[in-house]
Scaffold this active site. Structure first.
Site, PDB file in Angstrom:
ATOM      1  N   TYR A 158      18.180   1.072 -16.800  1.00  0.00           N
ATOM      2  CA  TYR A 158      19.557   0.548 -17.512  1.00  0.00           C
ATOM      3  C   TYR A 158      19.634  -1.027 -17.408  1.00  0.00           C
ATOM      4  O   TYR A 158      20.772  -1.556 -16.978  1.00  0.00           O
ATOM      5  CB  TYR A 158      20.678   1.219 -16.501  1.00  0.00           C
ATOM      6  CG  TYR A 158      20.653   2.776 -16.684  1.00  0.00           C
ATOM      7  CD1 TYR A 158      21.230   3.392 -17.809  1.00  0.00           C
ATOM      8  CD2 TYR A 158      19.918   3.705 -16.080  1.00  0.00           C
ATOM      9  CE1 TYR A 158      21.157   4.726 -18.184  1.00  0.00           C
ATOM     10  CE2 TYR A 158      19.744   4.882 -16.192  1.00  0.00           C
ATOM     11  CZ  TYR A 158      20.297   5.457 -17.162  1.00  0.00           C
ATOM     12  OH  TYR A 158      19.995   6.816 -17.346  1.00  0.00           O
ATOM     13  N   TYR A 202      24.405  14.969 -12.523  1.00  0.00           N
ATOM     14  CA  TYR A 202      23.193  14.144 -13.061  1.00  0.00           C
ATOM     15  C   TYR A 202      21.841  14.764 -12.703  1.00  0.00           C
ATOM     16  O   TYR A 202      21.609  15.322 -11.424  1.00  0.00           O
ATOM     17  CB  TYR A 202      23.123  12.859 -12.304  1.00  0.00           C
ATOM     18  CG  TYR A 202      22.085  11.994 -12.719  1.00  0.00           C
ATOM     19  CD1 TYR A 202      22.090  11.334 -13.936  1.00  0.00           C
ATOM     20  CD2 TYR A 202      20.789  11.956 -11.986  1.00  0.00           C
ATOM     21  CE1 TYR A 202      20.903  10.645 -14.355  1.00  0.00           C
ATOM     22  CE2 TYR A 202      19.627  11.642 -12.402  1.00  0.00           C
ATOM     23  CZ  TYR A 202      19.895  10.882 -13.530  1.00  0.00           C
ATOM     24  OH  TYR A 202      18.631   9.818 -14.337  1.00  0.00           O
ATOM     25  N   ASP A 236      19.384  21.792  -7.980  1.00  0.00           N
ATOM     26  CA  ASP A 236      18.729  20.672  -8.210  1.00  0.00           C
ATOM     27  C   ASP A 236      18.771  20.004  -6.774  1.00  0.00           C
ATOM     28  O   ASP A 236      19.811  19.416  -6.743  1.00  0.00           O
ATOM     29  CB  ASP A 236      19.292  19.726  -9.320  1.00  0.00           C
ATOM     30  CG  ASP A 236      18.792  18.540  -9.643  1.00  0.00           C
ATOM     31  OD1 ASP A 236      18.009  18.145  -8.713  1.00  0.00           O
ATOM     32  OD2 ASP A 236      19.046  17.670 -10.676  1.00  0.00           O
ATOM     33  N   LYS A 284      12.103  12.926  -5.556  1.00  0.00           N
ATOM     34  CA  LYS A 284      12.664  11.771  -4.690  1.00  0.00           C
ATOM     35  C   LYS A 284      12.020  11.580  -3.500  1.00  0.00           C
ATOM     36  O   LYS A 284      10.809  11.095  -3.198  1.00  0.00           O
ATOM     37  CB  LYS A 284      14.062  11.751  -4.554  1.00  0.00           C
ATOM     38  CG  LYS A 284      14.703  11.312  -5.976  1.00  0.00           C
ATOM     39  CD  LYS A 284      16.202  11.119  -5.874  1.00  0.00           C
ATOM     40  CE  LYS A 284      16.654  10.076  -7.038  1.00  0.00           C
ATOM     41  NZ  LYS A 284      17.202  10.861  -8.190  1.00  0.00           N
TER      42      LYS A 284
HETATM   43  C1  LIG Z   1      17.158  11.188  -9.327  1.00  0.00           C
HETATM   44  C2  LIG Z   1      17.551  12.659  -9.575  1.00  0.00           C
HETATM   45  C3  LIG Z   1      16.940  13.349 -10.900  1.00  0.00           C
HETATM   46  C4  LIG Z   1      15.871  12.808 -11.626  1.00  0.00           C
HETATM   47  O1  LIG Z   1      14.755  12.259 -11.011  1.00  0.00           O
HETATM   48  P1  LIG Z   1      13.555  11.164 -11.624  1.00  0.00           P
HETATM   49  O2  LIG Z   1      12.407  11.181 -10.861  1.00  0.00           O
HETATM   50  O3  LIG Z   1      14.406   9.921 -11.536  1.00  0.00           O
HETATM   51  O4  LIG Z   1      13.282  11.651 -12.980  1.00  0.00           O
HETATM   52  C5  LIG Z   1      17.217  14.757 -11.270  1.00  0.00           C
HETATM   53  N1  LIG Z   1      18.324  15.115 -10.463  1.00  0.00           N
HETATM   54  C6  LIG Z   1      18.874  14.541  -9.583  1.00  0.00           C
HETATM   55  C7  LIG Z   1      20.039  15.486  -8.573  1.00  0.00           C
HETATM   56  C8  LIG Z   1      18.479  13.239  -9.014  1.00  0.00           C
HETATM   57  O5  LIG Z   1      19.148  12.689  -7.954  1.00  0.00           O
END
Ligand SMILES: *Cc1c(COP(=O)(O)O)cnc(C)c1O
Length: 436
Positions: free
Chosen positions: A20, A148, A249, A278
């Site tokens: 960004y 997100y 997620d 992550k």
């Molecule tokens: C960081 C994140 C993503 C995306 O992961 P990337 O490895 O950056 O593509 C998706 N969902 C959540 C909840 C996240 O924190």
């Protein structure tokens, strides 16, 4: 700083995109030479205490010797091999661990290379499931505002429509259903207005909805909001009632950050599909995983075209899988619950009193996550600069100043970290108040 570094930074500014930013990058990007534990050593030899765990990922700090040992070993035997038609022990042993540790009922694993892709795969699984059941009308997704889920096109369409990128890419994004944000607060006893709004939307459109996708308990990059376990529990029940899949997620919350190994455990639910990323490798390599149930896997496999239509080049990279195994074993053999509790208590004691300060809208702490929400949304850069002056690496976004340190950060560094953040916030706020 060495001359050489200045040239490197100039090149960087003109030629390399950062998250960004624009080119040339008007913001000072800081050169790093190395890392050690929770310390980041800059090009000019200054040392910063890391408040970010490199965006949730480096839960054991940097350069952990046990993880490095496992990585070295795997580099020597087999850093990479294609996964089409071939398999290997690191992938198998990692899948065994993930199936064992994640909520009961998730039995199959799809490995990919980043969080966004893990969510893309989850969406694909959900859509293929309904196609296989000859219910192709179930092709839309539903989510909650404030979320997100990544930066790729399918995931962007699920991010918060107000502070995400919907406006910009409006003509190219798939339109999904958005329920209002859940009420803020992990501990609150709610009147369930948010659940009622969710139910109204779901009951109206469930015949065309394939899945609900959300972040359990903690909405991360969409606003650093925590919500109550009962909300998640109710949503899980509603998804069952209306025959809609639930995608959780846990890319940010997975592996202990909230105080449970997985945030779904707070509500005692098993989602139909679970996304991890992550901290999966302890932040040492990029790897992600999408888990699902036997029923969904079988339905997809027996339907049309009888294959799950996805397969990345670097799927289940052995080096990344071996690293993830080492990270998980290290986590489970460490007193991680006590560490999260220790960090939570410290963040509560030091940050929560800031609630009384003028200019601060809210302060909240859950597990090893601390959030200071400012009233003004243009002070983040200043707070970051002052934090660096105070020896702390912080990366606010908008009006959100937040920290999620490594679980094993030494207590003394944790004290310096919160002190540096608090002083930076107070300085930025008092300057702002003086000038206005
Ligand atoms: C960081 C994140 C993503 C995306 O992961 P990337 O490895 O950056 O593509 C998706 N969902 C959540 C909840 C996240 O924190």
């Amino acid at each position: 700083m060495q001359n050489n570094w200045q040239q490197l930074l100039q090149f960087d500014q003109k030629h390399i995109w950062h998250p960004y930013t624009k080119i040339p990058n008007p913001l000072a990007t800081i050169g790093v030479q190395k890392t050690a534990g929770s310390i980041i050593i800059l090009a000019d030899n200054r040392e910063l205490i890391d408040a970010m765990s490199s965006w949730w990922a480096c839960i054991h700090g940097y350069n952990h010797p046990l993880i490095q040992k496992a990585m070295h070993k795997q580099i020597e035997t087999m850093p990479h091999i294609m996964f089409g038609g071939l398999t290997h022990q690191p992938a198998i042993e990692l899948a065994q661990r993930l199936i064992k540790l994640t909520p009961k009922g998730l039995e199959t694993v799809f490995f990919s290379d980043s969080g966004s892709v893990a969510v893309e795969v989850a969406i694909k699984m959900a859509l293929q499931y309904w196609i296989s059941l000859k219910q192709p009308d179930k092709k839309h997704l539903m989510t909650i505002k404030g979320g997100y889920h990544g930066d790729t096109f399918a995931t962007m369409a699920l991010c918060d429509p107000d502070n995400g990128m919907h406006h910009l890419f409006n003509n190219s994004l798939t339109k999904h259903y958005f329920a209002p944000k859940p009420q803020l607060g992990f501990h609150i006893d709610s009147d369930n207005q948010d659940i009622n709004a969710f139910k109204t939307l779901l009951s109206k459109h469930h015949q065309t909805i394939a899945a609900v996708c959300l972040e359990p308990i903690v909405q991360g990059a969409g606003g650093m909001r925590f919500y109550r376990p009962n909300y998640l529990k109710q949503i899980s029940l509603l998804c069952q009632e209306y025959n809609v899949l639930l995608i959780a997620d846990e890319i940010a919350t997975g592996f202990g950050r909230t105080g449970k190994l997985f945030a779904c455990e707070w509500a005692n639910i098993t989602p139909d599909i679970l996304c991890l990323g992550k901290s999966l490798t302890g932040g040492n390599l990029t790897l992600a995983a999408t888990l699902t149930t036997d029923v969904i896997s079988q339905t997809i496999s027996q339907g049309e075209p009888g294959l799950l239509m996805h397969g990345p080049t670097f799927m289940a990279n052995p080096l990344a899988c071996a690293t993830a195994i080492a990270s998980i074993d290290l986590l489970l053999s460490s007193p991680w619950q006590q560490n999260i509790q220790r960090i939570e208590t410290h963040l509560q004691q030091t940050l929560l009193p800031l609630k009384e300060e003028s200019g601060i809208k809210d302060v909240r702490v859950l597990g090893a996550i601390g959030v200071i929400e400012l009233e003004q949304d243009n002070l983040g850069e200043k707070v970051q600069a002052y934090a660096v002056e105070n020896g702390v690496w912080l990366r606010p976004f908008g009006n959100l100043i937040y920290t999620m340190p490594a679980f094993n950060i030494p207590q003394q560094q944790l004290h310096k970290l919160t002190k540096g953040i608090i002083l930076a916030v107070k300085k930025a706020l008092s300057e702002y108040i003086e000038q206005n």
